[in-house]
Structures are given as C-alpha cells and as structure tokens.
Design an enzyme around this catalytic site. Structure first.
Site, PDB file in Angstrom:
ATOM      1  N   ASP A   1       0.827  -1.197   0.000  1.00 42.65           N
ATOM      2  CA  ASP A   1       0.000   0.000   0.000  1.00 42.65           C
ATOM      3  C   ASP A   1       0.864   1.251   0.000  1.00 42.65           C
ATOM      4  O   ASP A   1       2.038   1.228   0.411  1.00 42.65           O
ATOM      5  CB  ASP A   1      -0.914   0.020   1.230  1.00 42.65           C
ATOM      6  CG  ASP A   1      -2.016  -1.029   1.152  1.00 42.65           C
ATOM      7  OD1 ASP A   1      -2.199  -1.608   0.073  1.00 42.65           O
ATOM      8  OD2 ASP A   1      -2.681  -1.258   2.183  1.00 42.65           O
TER       9      ASP A   1
ATOM     10  N   LYS B   1      -4.120   3.018  -2.572  1.00 44.47           N
ATOM     11  CA  LYS B   1      -5.363   3.715  -2.890  1.00 44.47           C
ATOM     12  C   LYS B   1      -5.335   5.082  -2.226  1.00 44.47           C
ATOM     13  O   LYS B   1      -4.798   5.244  -1.138  1.00 44.47           O
ATOM     14  CB  LYS B   1      -6.579   2.920  -2.397  1.00 44.47           C
ATOM     15  CG  LYS B   1      -6.774   1.587  -3.112  1.00 44.47           C
ATOM     16  CD  LYS B   1      -7.993   0.875  -2.554  1.00 44.47           C
ATOM     17  CE  LYS B   1      -8.314  -0.367  -3.374  1.00 44.47           C
ATOM     18  NZ  LYS B   1      -7.248  -1.357  -3.309  1.00 44.47           N
TER      19      LYS B   1
ATOM     20  N   MET C   1      -9.725   7.002   7.927  1.00 47.42           N
ATOM     21  CA  MET C   1      -9.875   7.645   6.614  1.00 47.42           C
ATOM     22  C   MET C   1     -10.912   8.763   6.645  1.00 47.42           C
ATOM     23  O   MET C   1     -11.736   8.900   5.742  1.00 47.42           O
ATOM     24  CB  MET C   1     -10.247   6.600   5.549  1.00 47.42           C
ATOM     25  CG  MET C   1      -9.191   5.521   5.387  1.00 47.42           C
ATOM     26  SD  MET C   1      -9.696   4.144   4.327  1.00 47.42           S
ATOM     27  CE  MET C   1     -10.751   3.213   5.474  1.00 47.42           C
TER      28      MET C   1
END
Length: 487
Positions: free
Chosen positions: A251, A273, A386
């Site tokens: 990641d 991402k 997030m």
C-alpha cells in the site's frame, strides 16, 4: 548524513597486503590476513615478538625501516596503517590514495578508504558488522549478540549447500523456486540433524526436500499487516514473510522503514489507494496476486495496519480461494491501537469508556449508512479511519445525534512515526482544529472522553497541539459524564 559504506568480502588468497607498523595492533591485523590466505608484508623498524616469529617462519615478509612509499609499488592490493604515529598513518593513507589503493588506518575512520568489520565466522559462513569505523565497540557488542544466535551447525549447513550448489541450480533453475527451497531448508530438520552430528542423514534430508520442491513448485500469497509505520511494531512472522518474498504488493502508506526490512532483491509494486490521487483498482490487485502466484512466486500483500480492519483482506482471500491459490494471514497492529497508544490515549477506561467502535469514513456513502444515534451514545470511544476529508460531516452527524459539543477529540497524524502530530480539541471545533494545524492524511480521529487524556499521558514525539476551547485534562470533568458543562 554521510553515505553508507558499500559492504563486500575481499578474496585476498595469494595476494600481497602491506601492513605498516610492527606493534601488537599490526600483529593482530597480520594474523587476520594470514587467516584469509593473504601474503602480508610488514613494514616497520622493529617487530613485536609475535611478528618476528612469523617473519622468521617465512609467513610474512619484513620490510625493515621507516615507511617508504616505494613499498606500495610492488603488486600491493590493500594497505593497513597500524602505527602509533598519526603523521605516518596520514602519509600511508595519502600515498595509497594516490595509487588508487584501498587503505585502512586503524582507529581513524576519516583516513580509511575501507574498514575492517567485526566478524562472526562459522566455517565458510561469515557475518560482518560495521559501524563505519566510528563506533567499533558497538560493532563488537553486536557481534557478541549474533554469536549466540548462530551455532556451528550453520557453518556445516553452508558447506553442505556449497557442495550441492550445482545440483540445486540444475533441479531448480527458477530463482523464486530456489528461494523457497532455501527458506524451507533453514527452517526444516536439516539444521537439527547437523547439530546432532548426523551429517549423512542431513544430506539425505536436503536431497529429499530438493526433490519435493522440484516436483511440486507452487506460488502462494501472504497477507501481512504492516502496522501504522513504526517498524518495531512488526511481528516476527511479518519479518519472516518479508524476507521470504519474491514479490511485494504494498500500500501507499506502508512506511519506507518497514519496506527496508524486506528482501532487497524482491520485486516491489505499489498498489495503494488514495481518495485524492491515483489509486490502483482492487481488481488489478487481484490480477497481480494471481499472476505472480501462478508463476511460482511467493507474494506478500503488504497492507498498512491490519489486513482485516478496513483493509479488504477478506475480499482478497475470497478471490485467492476461488482461484485455488494457497494463502496465509499475518495480523498487523491496526492504526486505532497503534495511534492511540503512541498518543497516550487508552481506547477503553474503567471510568470513561466501556465500548470501542472502529468506523470508516472513507466516503459520503459510507457516512450515510452509519447508525449515528448509536455512535453518539455516552461512555464509549469512536475511532474514525480515513476521515480527514469528512471531518465537518462527522461533526454534524454526531451533534445532530446528540453527542455533546464539548466531547474531547484527538487527531493523530502519522501515528507511531517520527513525524507524529497530535491535535487535541473538542467536537465543536473539529474541522477548524484540523485546518488550524493543517492536518493531512494519514490521520486518525478519536472521539470520546479518553481523547482528552493525550494532554496528560502523551509520551511519544512532541506534546499535543491544542486547538481553541480544548479540554486540557479529564480532571476538568464535572458531574456530566460527557463533559458538556466544561464548555
């Protein structure tokens, strides 16, 4: 910061090496050179008794007299200056440098073009430890620690593998297959057989393992949780997987320090991402895992935090299982645990929070599906993953659901990393506090009475940054269980 030294092992067998100096230090260096098969030439007006004995036995050549630059002109490969005269040592280093010869000046890292490391030796297996010449006592201490980790069986294993190297390469021409074989070899029964001095059985076991690997080569995937960034939080199983990997799909938020612990010659592929920038589609990640596993590679899918906490690890395992790919899972310390601990925030507390809820605030759709009435209940801790881009919406939802405006909050940016920052405030000021201190992703939002404890219990990095109307301590708590009267 100076560039690190380039490590190498020099083959000095049959090659001339000049040692300038005739005392005890020069004697130790000369004995080490003889052990390596070198042809030492010792230049000095006088020799120690030990060096004199070596010269009398014809094992070293004595160049009698003061240092002469002509000593360097006769097929010398390396130079060691081991006198107690700093001026002579400087002259030796300068003369060697002018002839493009590597010189080591004992106890002078600045003048040395190469450094002699501390060595752990097990037969043909050698482990070298260097501090760059600046802290040799530290290197020696590390050597003592390593000495206890590797017994003589490791040297026997190295000799056995060396004898069978040609056969191993012949039966396993693929590099990834050879890596898997060696990984299993060092963790299997061969070492134990060597420790019991059963060398014939050890050789038979190696050949059996080799045949098994050649007959059934297969790839696999390991989902590894990388934690929040501090490499010290990796588990032993995670380190083992990283050092066995052929391919690492990582990641974007996996820290550079964690990646440095992985196998250097693995293939690294970033598949991160991001809500703001380029993202790798989950379908493409699936395809990469399948492609490399079917090619016989050991794939590590390295995820920030833990793969099973907002990491889509379950989806990836379902895909792998559906395609018949073997897999394992190595848990990681999820961000809620790591960031809270490094900010001094207990996620549960007997006096303030008996429940913990982990919530993802990745997008507007996910926010709209949450049960905000339940989230606004007292005596619990909320941790939003997030959520940096949705702080205003989170505040609105929680206030509308009845959570008091004075509820403490903490924003932990880059939790557990060297650049960690903690912003302490109240729910009413949440987006303003983030803007005031320019909080950026990755950051975790902690909501609840325990969040105020960061001002009292912080221990890592700088003290928390206080935003307006911050409740500085739970000691300011009134009879209201939600600190509503403290505003």
């Amino acid at each position: 910061m100076d560039a690190p030294l380039f490590p190498l092992f020099a083959d000095l067998k049959g090659r001339a090496v000049l040692v300038v100096g005739g005392g005890s230090v020069a004697e130790r260096k000369t004995e080490a050179l003889l052990h390596a098969g070198a042809l030492p030439r010792v230049g000095a007006p006088q020799l120690s008794p030990g060096l004199q004995g070596l010269a009398d036995a014809g094992k070293v050549q004595w160049l009698q007299g003061s240092f002469d630059t002509r000593w360097l002109d006769a097929d010398i490969w390396l130079v060691i200056a081991a006198t107690d005269d700093a001026a002579i040592n400087r002259d030796v280093a300068a003369a060697a440098d002018a002839r493009r010869l590597f010189a080591n000046v004992v106890d002078d890292a600045q003048l040395s073009a190469f450094h002699v490391p501390a060595i752990v030796e097990r037969g043909p297996l050698q482990i070298a430890i260097s501090s760059g010449g600046g802290a040799p006592m530290v290197a020696r201490h590390v050597r003592r620690r390593i000495e206890s980790l590797f017994d003589q069986a490791w040297g026997q294993l190295a000799e056995l593998v060396s004898r069978k190297r040609g056969l191993i390469r012949e039966q396993l021409p693929d590099l990834a297959a050879r890596r898997r074989f060696f990984d299993r070899l060092v963790e299997g029964p061969v070492l134990d057989l060597l420790r019991r001095h059963q060398s014939v059985d050890a050789q038979c076991q190696l050949l059996q393992d080799l045949g098994s690997e050649a007959a059934t080569p297969s790839g696999s995937v390991v989902l590894v949780g990388a934690g929040s960034g501090d490499p010290g939080l990796l588990t032993l199983n995670a380190l083992r997987a990283l050092n066995q990997a052929d391919v690492i799909l990582h990641d974007r938020l996996v820290s550079a320090e964690v990646l440095q612990l992985a196998r250097r010659d693995a293939d690294y592929i970033e598949v991160g991402k991001s809500a703001q920038g380029h993202s790798t589609a989950q379908e493409h990640i699936h395809a990469l895992m399948l492609e490399h596993a079917r090619a016989g590679k050991r794939v590590v899918r390295l995820k920030g935090g833990d793969a099973f906490v907002f990491g889509r690890g379950g989806e990836e395992l379902q895909f792998l299982r559906g395609h018949g790919v073997p897999y394992e899972v190595v848990p990681g310390i999820t961000a809620a645990l790591a960031c809270a601990a490094y900010a001094g925030i207990p996620l549960t507390h007997r006096d303030h929070a008996q429940q913990l809820r982990l919530v993802t605030a990745h997008c507007k759709d996910s926010l709209d599906t949450l049960d905000w009435t339940t989230l606004a209940q007292p005596r619990q801790t909320l941790v939003f993953y997030m959520g940096v881009a949705a702080l205003a919406q989170i505040r609105t939802h929680l206030l509308d659901a009845g959570l008091p405006a004075a509820t403490p909050i903490a924003l932990v940016e880059n939790g557990s990393r060297s650049n960690q920052r903690v912003v302490s405030s109240q729910l009413r000021n949440l987006p303003e506090a983030a803007r005031q201190h320019q909080v950026q992703s990755p950051a975790l939002l902690i909501v609840g009475e325990v969040a105020a404890l960061t001002n009292e219990l912080h221990w890592f990095g700088d003290a928390p940054l206080l935003a307006p109307a911050t409740v500085s301590s739970l000691s300011a708590k009134t009879s209201s269980p939600t600190l509503a009267d403290a505003a």
